[in-house]
Design an enzyme around this catalytic site. Structure first.
Site, PDB file in Angstrom:
ATOM      1  N   GLU A 115       0.558  -1.038   0.076  1.00  0.00           N
ATOM      2  CA  GLU A 115      -0.089  -0.117   0.128  1.00  0.00           C
ATOM      3  C   GLU A 115       0.815   1.340   0.112  1.00  0.00           C
ATOM      4  O   GLU A 115       2.071   1.211   0.395  1.00  0.00           O
ATOM      5  CB  GLU A 115      -0.823   0.108   1.319  1.00  0.00           C
ATOM      6  CG  GLU A 115      -2.024  -0.960   1.221  1.00  0.00           C
ATOM      7  CD  GLU A 115      -3.067  -0.963   2.133  1.00  0.00           C
ATOM      8  OE1 GLU A 115      -3.995  -1.370   2.295  1.00  0.00           O
ATOM      9  OE2 GLU A 115      -2.345  -0.637   3.549  1.00  0.00           O
ATOM     10  N   CYS A 128       3.593   8.611   1.199  1.00  0.00           N
ATOM     11  CA  CYS A 128       4.117   7.558   2.479  1.00  0.00           C
ATOM     12  C   CYS A 128       4.286   6.385   1.309  1.00  0.00           C
ATOM     13  O   CYS A 128       3.288   5.642   0.955  1.00  0.00           O
ATOM     14  CB  CYS A 128       3.036   7.351   3.307  1.00  0.00           C
ATOM     15  SG  CYS A 128       3.859   6.247   4.703  1.00  0.00           S
ATOM     16  N   CYS A 135       6.540  -7.068   6.620  1.00  0.00           N
ATOM     17  CA  CYS A 135       7.557  -6.376   7.503  1.00  0.00           C
ATOM     18  C   CYS A 135       8.341  -7.444   8.251  1.00  0.00           C
ATOM     19  O   CYS A 135       7.496  -8.308   8.786  1.00  0.00           O
ATOM     20  CB  CYS A 135       6.977  -5.534   8.519  1.00  0.00           C
ATOM     21  SG  CYS A 135       8.339  -4.561   9.350  1.00  0.00           S
ATOM     22  N   CYS A 139       6.888  -4.255  15.575  1.00  0.00           N
ATOM     23  CA  CYS A 139       6.194  -3.339  16.698  1.00  0.00           C
ATOM     24  C   CYS A 139       4.680  -3.474  16.775  1.00  0.00           C
ATOM     25  O   CYS A 139       3.817  -3.595  15.869  1.00  0.00           O
ATOM     26  CB  CYS A 139       6.316  -2.093  15.747  1.00  0.00           C
ATOM     27  SG  CYS A 139       8.058  -1.798  15.337  1.00  0.00           S
ATOM     28  N   CYS A 142       1.931  -1.506  15.601  1.00  0.00           N
ATOM     29  CA  CYS A 142       1.514  -1.388  14.207  1.00  0.00           C
ATOM     30  C   CYS A 142       0.867  -2.441  13.197  1.00  0.00           C
ATOM     31  O   CYS A 142       1.290  -3.651  13.843  1.00  0.00           O
ATOM     32  CB  CYS A 142       2.957  -1.159  13.600  1.00  0.00           C
ATOM     33  SG  CYS A 142       2.932  -0.796  11.487  1.00  0.00           S
ATOM     34  N   CYS A 385      -1.219   6.315  10.109  1.00  0.00           N
ATOM     35  CA  CYS A 385       0.138   5.774  10.788  1.00  0.00           C
ATOM     36  C   CYS A 385       0.125   4.489  11.444  1.00  0.00           C
ATOM     37  O   CYS A 385      -0.952   4.567  12.446  1.00  0.00           O
ATOM     38  CB  CYS A 385       0.893   7.005  11.467  1.00  0.00           C
ATOM     39  SG  CYS A 385       2.536   6.412  12.152  1.00  0.00           S
TER      40      CYS A 385
END
Length: 412
Positions: A115, A128, A135, A139, A142, A385
């Site tokens: 994305e 962004c 990933c 985290c 996230c 975010c």
């Protein structure tokens, strides 16, 4: 499953990223394009000229069709079309938030999805950009961190996001190159036109993935984005965000030279180990020293510390004072972006109250350090975010824990 939000009516991304046996020129350096042309049979002088012309059309004019390259001889254009493409990622879905934020779900030629998000403001427009499918980190605040890492994105797939955004925003220069002569003389005038003002003014490598775990491809992509003969975005308008891959930070400053943002999110080992598990490998002190040593950091180009506000986890007055102490101890030219936590399905945290966020911000401001509170954007389309994820699934707690254990084992 459809994610809520308006569907963007702009149609883009119909050209596949890879064209069968044809070579995609997006993401190749100017020298690499010239080498491809020489290998295909052009003489060195002709290849150098054509590479220069093609580069201009791809990155300054945004064309995807060789027939539109009017300063290249008509007889040459089919020859190029038979051998090369100028690709874009495929758009699976494009959405527009109530606040104007846009989010695209993109697909590569192998079907993998990622994305990107565009955030318009009064004085800037920020894209962004993602660097990985999934990933490698975990985290806990996230949404992307709940995904396994599938693969790194290639330089062309990273640059392709910028090209596609400019397609969708309709901001490539207008005008004609019809007056340009069909010639092999590099000194001839290539035509004149007027470039429109840009909506896309800034890039942040803050999408899906950890950019410093895909260093070479990110570096190659950003070098293209910053090239003065093409997209020509200043390094001062590009920010690379890292969760703290300490060994790569100095290289990023020396070899790329863009602004640095660090996902800090906590000021002590226990909490940061939980929120950003990479802290178990590269601790806060080591990370802050790497920030102090970051090439080019000064009061004019401050390091940004991203700090997500989590209720009763990292938002106390003591946390704010310790953050100030650390910044001053390491003499860091820094500002702190306070990010109200953006919820997602299965998230283990809650957002701090607005009053608590304001108090936290005030304590840092009173110490002489800028600590603006970021206004959440695109929440209604899961574009804020920490909300990016290419599949709208709700993992169970057991699944989240298993993924976290696998990633931690891989990190060592």
């Amino acid at each position: 499953m459809q994610i809520p939000g308006h569907i963007d009516p702009v149609t883009t991304g119909t050209v596949p990223l890879r064209g069968g046996n044809r070579i995609d020129l997006v993401g190749l350096t100017r020298d690499a394009i010239r080498a491809e042309l020489v290998e295909a049979g052009l003489d060195a002088k002709g290849a150098k000229l054509r590479a220069k012309q093609i580069w201009h059309w791809i990155y300054h004019r945004g064309v995807t069709d060789f027939e539109a390259m009017t300063d290249i001889a008509k007889s040459m254009r089919p020859w190029l079309t038979d051998r090369y493409i100028i690709g874009r990622p495929t758009v699976r879905e494009a959405q527009v938030s109530n606040d104007g934020t846009r989010k695209w779900l993109l697909a590569a030629a192998d079907g993998q999805e990622y994305e990107m998000v565009f955030i318009p403001d009064a004085d800037r427009g920020t894209l962004c950009v993602s660097s990985q499918v999934g990933c490698t980190l975990n985290c806990r605040f996230c949404h992307t961190g709940t995904m396994r890492l599938v693969r790194n994105l290639a330089a062309g797939e990273i640059v392709g996001q910028v090209l596609l955004a400019r397609d969708a925003l309709g901001e490539w220069p207008k005008g004609t190159m019809a007056s340009a002569p069909e010639t092999d003389d590099e000194d001839d005038d290539a035509g004149h036109y007027t470039a429109d003002g840009r909506m896309l003014t800034n890039i942040v490598m803050m999408g899906m993935g950890e950019p410093l775990y895909n260093f070479d491809e990110v570096k190659g992509a950003l070098k293209i984005v910053m090239d003065g003969d093409g997209l020509a975005l200043s390094k001062r308008r590009i920010t690379l965000s890292t969760s703290g891959v300490v060994p790569m930070m100095a290289r990023a400053g020396e070899e790329i030279g863009v602004n640095l943002a660090v996902s800090l999110h906590a000021v002590n080992k226990e909490i940061r180990d939980e929120i950003v598990p990479l802290n178990r490998k590269y601790g806060i002190e080591e990370l802050l020293q790497a920030c102090a040593d970051y090439p080019g950091a000064n009061n004019a180009r401050r390091i940004t510390f991203e700090y997500v506000m989590l209720k009763d986890k990292n938002d106390s007055d003591e946390d704010a004072r310790e953050l100030v102490r650390l910044i001053k101890q390491y003499k860091l030219p820094a500002k702190v972006n306070l990010i109200p936590f953006n919820p997602w399905p299965g998230a283990p945290y809650e957002c701090s109250t607005p009053e608590r966020v304001r108090k936290f911000s005030n304590l840092i401001f009173e110490a002489g350090i800028s600590a603006p509170i970021r206004t959440p954007r695109g929440r209604d389309i899961m574009a804020a975010c920490g909300q990016l994820k290419s599949a709208a699934t709700k993992p169970t707690r057991a699944e989240l824990d298993r993924i976290a254990e696998e990633k931690q084992a891989a990190l060592g």
